[in-house]
Motif scaffolding. Sequence first.
Motif, PDB file in Angstrom:
ATOM      1  N   LEU A 107     -60.003  32.057 -93.410  1.00  0.00           N
ATOM      2  CA  LEU A 107     -61.071  31.923 -92.066  1.00  0.00           C
ATOM      3  C   LEU A 107     -62.535  32.531 -92.112  1.00  0.00           C
ATOM      4  N   ILE A 108     -62.446  34.109 -92.622  1.00  0.00           N
ATOM      5  CA  ILE A 108     -63.677  34.753 -92.609  1.00  0.00           C
ATOM      6  C   ILE A 108     -64.695  33.920 -93.405  1.00  0.00           C
ATOM      7  N   GLU A 109     -64.186  33.349 -94.743  1.00  0.00           N
ATOM      8  CA  GLU A 109     -65.105  32.622 -95.404  1.00  0.00           C
ATOM      9  C   GLU A 109     -65.935  31.281 -94.642  1.00  0.00           C
ATOM     10  N   PHE A 110     -64.905  30.900 -94.095  1.00  0.00           N
ATOM     11  CA  PHE A 110     -65.491  29.526 -93.014  1.00  0.00           C
ATOM     12  C   PHE A 110     -66.433  30.002 -92.095  1.00  0.00           C
ATOM     13  N   ILE A 111     -65.958  31.354 -91.415  1.00  0.00           N
ATOM     14  CA  ILE A 111     -67.131  31.968 -90.651  1.00  0.00           C
ATOM     15  C   ILE A 111     -68.688  32.305 -91.090  1.00  0.00           C
ATOM     16  N   GLU A 112     -68.173  32.747 -92.387  1.00  0.00           N
ATOM     17  CA  GLU A 112     -69.650  33.318 -92.982  1.00  0.00           C
ATOM     18  C   GLU A 112     -70.319  32.054 -93.507  1.00  0.00           C
ATOM     19  N   SER A 113     -69.759  31.121 -94.081  1.00  0.00           N
ATOM     20  CA  SER A 113     -70.421  29.974 -94.557  1.00  0.00           C
ATOM     21  C   SER A 113     -71.200  29.180 -93.439  1.00  0.00           C
ATOM     22  N   SER A 114     -70.393  29.001 -92.321  1.00  0.00           N
ATOM     23  CA  SER A 114     -70.961  28.122 -91.210  1.00  0.00           C
ATOM     24  C   SER A 114     -71.995  29.027 -90.504  1.00  0.00           C
ATOM     25  N   ILE A 115     -71.932  30.114 -90.289  1.00  0.00           N
ATOM     26  CA  ILE A 115     -72.968  31.096 -89.503  1.00  0.00           C
ATOM     27  C   ILE A 115     -74.132  31.106 -90.330  1.00  0.00           C
ATOM     28  N   PHE A 116     -74.148  31.664 -91.517  1.00  0.00           N
ATOM     29  CA  PHE A 116     -75.320  31.881 -92.425  1.00  0.00           C
ATOM     30  C   PHE A 116     -75.876  30.543 -92.990  1.00  0.00           C
ATOM     31  N   THR A 117     -75.182  29.652 -93.110  1.00  0.00           N
ATOM     32  CA  THR A 117     -75.985  28.452 -93.435  1.00  0.00           C
ATOM     33  C   THR A 117     -76.761  28.022 -92.072  1.00  0.00           C
ATOM     34  N   LEU A 118     -76.475  27.995 -90.668  1.00  0.00           N
ATOM     35  CA  LEU A 118     -77.135  27.859 -89.755  1.00  0.00           C
ATOM     36  C   LEU A 118     -78.244  28.903 -89.390  1.00  0.00           C
ATOM     37  N   ILE A 119     -78.007  30.136 -89.990  1.00  0.00           N
ATOM     38  CA  ILE A 119     -79.123  31.057 -89.643  1.00  0.00           C
ATOM     39  C   ILE A 119     -80.266  30.783 -90.796  1.00  0.00           C
ATOM     40  N   ASN A 120     -79.901  30.478 -91.897  1.00  0.00           N
ATOM     41  CA  ASN A 120     -81.010  29.926 -92.949  1.00  0.00           C
ATOM     42  C   ASN A 120     -81.712  28.871 -92.473  1.00  0.00           C
ATOM     43  N   GLN A 121     -80.987  28.015 -91.859  1.00  0.00           N
ATOM     44  CA  GLN A 121     -81.889  26.922 -91.349  1.00  0.00           C
ATOM     45  C   GLN A 121     -82.911  27.078 -90.198  1.00  0.00           C
ATOM     46  N   ILE A 122     -82.368  28.131 -89.378  1.00  0.00           N
ATOM     47  CA  ILE A 122     -83.223  28.574 -88.238  1.00  0.00           C
ATOM     48  C   ILE A 122     -84.556  29.260 -88.889  1.00  0.00           C
ATOM     49  N   SER A 123     -84.076  30.099 -89.939  1.00  0.00           N
ATOM     50  CA  SER A 123     -85.453  31.009 -90.463  1.00  0.00           C
ATOM     51  C   SER A 123     -86.192  29.925 -91.115  1.00  0.00           C
ATOM     52  N   GLU A 124     -85.831  28.795 -91.629  1.00  0.00           N
ATOM     53  CA  GLU A 124     -86.744  28.101 -92.483  1.00  0.00           C
ATOM     54  C   GLU A 124     -87.581  26.936 -91.605  1.00  0.00           C
ATOM     55  N   ARG A 125     -86.871  26.484 -90.311  1.00  0.00           N
ATOM     56  CA  ARG A 125     -87.290  25.631 -89.337  1.00  0.00           C
ATOM     57  C   ARG A 125     -88.425  26.042 -88.008  1.00  0.00           C
ATOM     58  N   GLU A 126     -87.873  27.425 -87.784  1.00  0.00           N
ATOM     59  CA  GLU A 126     -88.454  28.077 -86.541  1.00  0.00           C
ATOM     60  C   GLU A 126     -89.579  29.162 -86.835  1.00  0.00           C
ATOM     61  N   PRO A 127     -90.693  28.741 -86.824  1.00  0.00           N
ATOM     62  CA  PRO A 127     -91.946  29.485 -87.266  1.00  0.00           C
ATOM     63  C   PRO A 127     -92.209  30.646 -86.097  1.00  0.00           C
ATOM     64  N   ASP A 128     -91.487  30.770 -84.897  1.00  0.00           N
ATOM     65  CA  ASP A 128     -91.793  31.785 -84.033  1.00  0.00           C
ATOM     66  C   ASP A 128     -90.545  32.870 -84.142  1.00  0.00           C
ATOM     67  N   ALA A 129     -90.790  34.272 -84.535  1.00  0.00           N
ATOM     68  CA  ALA A 129     -89.666  34.984 -85.036  1.00  0.00           C
ATOM     69  C   ALA A 129     -88.963  35.485 -83.764  1.00  0.00           C
ATOM     70  N   GLN A 130     -89.619  35.512 -82.722  1.00  0.00           N
ATOM     71  CA  GLN A 130     -88.841  35.757 -81.202  1.00  0.00           C
ATOM     72  C   GLN A 130     -87.787  34.638 -80.922  1.00  0.00           C
ATOM     73  N   GLN A 131     -88.289  33.305 -81.139  1.00  0.00           N
ATOM     74  CA  GLN A 131     -87.509  32.612 -81.027  1.00  0.00           C
ATOM     75  C   GLN A 131     -86.286  32.291 -82.113  1.00  0.00           C
ATOM     76  N   GLN A 132     -86.622  32.883 -83.389  1.00  0.00           N
ATOM     77  CA  GLN A 132     -85.688  32.818 -84.393  1.00  0.00           C
ATOM     78  C   GLN A 132     -84.410  33.861 -83.893  1.00  0.00           C
ATOM     79  N   ALA A 133     -84.826  34.978 -83.134  1.00  0.00           N
ATOM     80  CA  ALA A 133     -83.739  35.871 -82.753  1.00  0.00           C
ATOM     81  C   ALA A 133     -82.760  35.240 -81.630  1.00  0.00           C
ATOM     82  N   ARG A 134     -83.554  34.462 -80.882  1.00  0.00           N
ATOM     83  CA  ARG A 134     -82.882  33.882 -79.691  1.00  0.00           C
ATOM     84  C   ARG A 134     -81.765  32.801 -80.150  1.00  0.00           C
ATOM     85  N   ARG A 135     -82.303  31.937 -81.122  1.00  0.00           N
ATOM     86  CA  ARG A 135     -81.498  31.127 -81.581  1.00  0.00           C
ATOM     87  C   ARG A 135     -80.319  31.589 -82.492  1.00  0.00           C
ATOM     88  N   ILE A 136     -80.436  32.516 -83.347  1.00  0.00           N
ATOM     89  CA  ILE A 136     -79.527  33.039 -84.009  1.00  0.00           C
ATOM     90  C   ILE A 136     -78.357  33.641 -83.006  1.00  0.00           C
TER      91      ILE A 136
END
Length: 218
Positions: free
Chosen positions: A85-114
């Motif tokens: 279950l923890i592996e599922f959580i890690e994989s799901s969340i950090f995949t989404l965080i990486n996508q946010i980092s790649e697609r959102e240029p505004d650093a403040q918005q990155q934090a909000r979206r995370i």
Amino acid sequence: MSDLPDPADPAPAADHSPAEEAAAPARKRPKPGERRVQILQALASMLEQPGADRITTAALAAKLSVSEAALYRHFASKAQMFEGLIEFIESSIFTLINQISEREPDAQQQARRITHVLLQFGEKNPGMTRVMVGDALVFENERLIARMNQFFDRVESQLRQCLRGAAEHQGSATPTVDANGQASAITAFIMGRLQRYARSGFKRMPTEQLDVALTLLA
């Protein structure tokens, strides 16, 4: 555990004539890895019950209509099931965080979206929330709690990184100090919201009035 299929409930045994048996299709055996997914799905489902007691392998096996020995053919221990279950959580969340980092240029918005992503994930997966905040791990192996602590350390590190960029962009004289303080506060906020959600029997949504709260934190 919304991204995994629901475990199939085996039909009860019944007496059939030879003709009926010949006409009936053979019951399919689970594909490789399918039973493992079903076990994790059932465990997550049991964790979604508000006020659920410590889950035993006997109860888990009964939910799946299999023997405890069948569970141990796929997992060496209950701790390994929680690690799944923890592996599922890690994989799901950090995949989404990486996508946010790649697609959102505004650093403040990155934090909000995370922050949004973490709280929305918990809201949609109540059983996972109990794992994330440690409630489901209290009587399990200590390494599981340590692993979830590391998960939030990684989240805080990611927040620190993007908030430092935001502080630099805003001309802060101490961007690292500012980012460290903000990241710590937001991580504590995330953990607190998830904890409240679990402790309220999943009634207090972690995303309620989120934009107002994030404005205050920022």
